[in-house]
Design an enzyme around this catalytic site. Sequence first.
Site, PDB file in Angstrom:
ATOM      1  N   ASP A  72      35.802  47.915  28.281  1.00 44.92           N
ATOM      2  CA  ASP A  72      35.353  46.666  28.880  1.00 44.92           C
ATOM      3  C   ASP A  72      34.307  46.901  29.965  1.00 44.92           C
ATOM      4  O   ASP A  72      33.397  46.090  30.155  1.00 44.92           O
ATOM      5  CB  ASP A  72      36.542  45.901  29.468  1.00 44.92           C
ATOM      6  CG  ASP A  72      37.398  45.243  28.397  1.00 44.92           C
ATOM      7  OD1 ASP A  72      36.961  45.214  27.231  1.00 44.92           O
ATOM      8  OD2 ASP A  72      38.498  44.766  28.720  1.00 44.92           O
ATOM      9  N   ASP A 147      34.519  39.684  38.338  1.00 41.54           N
ATOM     10  CA  ASP A 147      34.888  39.249  39.681  1.00 41.54           C
ATOM     11  C   ASP A 147      33.953  39.798  40.745  1.00 41.54           C
ATOM     12  O   ASP A 147      33.295  40.823  40.569  1.00 41.54           O
ATOM     13  CB  ASP A 147      36.325  39.677  40.007  1.00 41.54           C
ATOM     14  CG  ASP A 147      36.611  41.130  39.647  1.00 41.54           C
ATOM     15  OD1 ASP A 147      35.786  41.996  39.994  1.00 41.54           O
ATOM     16  OD2 ASP A 147      37.643  41.402  39.007  1.00 41.54           O
ATOM     17  N   SER A 190      42.072  40.526  39.315  1.00 45.55           N
ATOM     18  CA  SER A 190      42.705  39.307  39.819  1.00 45.55           C
ATOM     19  C   SER A 190      44.176  39.230  39.399  1.00 45.55           C
ATOM     20  O   SER A 190      45.047  38.851  40.185  1.00 45.55           O
ATOM     21  CB  SER A 190      41.944  38.078  39.316  1.00 45.55           C
ATOM     22  OG  SER A 190      42.650  36.890  39.570  1.00 45.55           O
TER      23      SER A 190
END
Length: 294
Positions: A72, A147, A190
């Site tokens: 990712d 994020d 998160s």
Amino acid sequence: MDQFNNIGLIGRMGSVRVVETLRRLIAMLNAEDYHAVIEERTATLMSDHGLQVASRKLIGEICDLIIVVGGDGTLLAAARELAKANVPILGVNRGRLGFLTDITPEDLEERVLNVLRGDYVEEQRFLLDAHVRRNGEPIGFGTALNDIVLHPGRSMRMIGFDLHVEGQFVYSQRSDGLIVSTPTGSTAYSLSAGGPIMHPRLDAIVLVPMYPHTLSSRPIVVDGNSEIKIVIGEDNETYPRISCDGQLDITCAPGDSITIVKKPFKIRLIHPTNHNFYATCREKLGWASQISES
């Protein structure tokens, strides 16, 4: 459905498994008469690829589809640089979790060929831009798909800061920092900090405090078009940092402000037609599967 003729290849550096997968992809694309273009840094992994080489910027302009091989993190880096090009991105997982890179090496050729022939689903994911200012003057800028995180860096001290959403004061807080996450990032850092999982189609941003110095401070979900402003307290004795997807750090000083807004360009993620967000959560997060009836 888009017609894919020119296929760009981007791979994670320093991985033998990525090179092996790239070789399989190149052999398949050549056999099927697709025009493959390899990104210049990825090209250094293989001296005998025989493909056209292009920069990260150019590959987004000349290709109809980008295939990213890695984890990712590799896709996050590619997405930030390719968002403006509006080129669809397909991920092949050679990392760990793989929430974004969802094609496995075991069924590589079959899945990729199905996508190239039009058998796929597409979704758009938004990114966030962070503008750091000191005395009103810009000193730093970053983009994130997952994020943007305010954190203390190497210091063990808490950070004092004020939070504003859409020009309205929310709170003053002392904590280890704040995670500002997109729905894409809600299954990443998160989540580890106690934030909610958000479906990727949601147009929302979640604000997750990191170890706040009060038990009443909880994650807040706001509209995706909100302007979020963080002001570092003047009395801080430390210089906190702003991190974008964990891959870019900007050092801040007491009194600095960080403005976070949605990026005007979205990324286009391509998935096989059997892609299912909840099935991915079950697999990657260890959720229980359906109990069979006896």
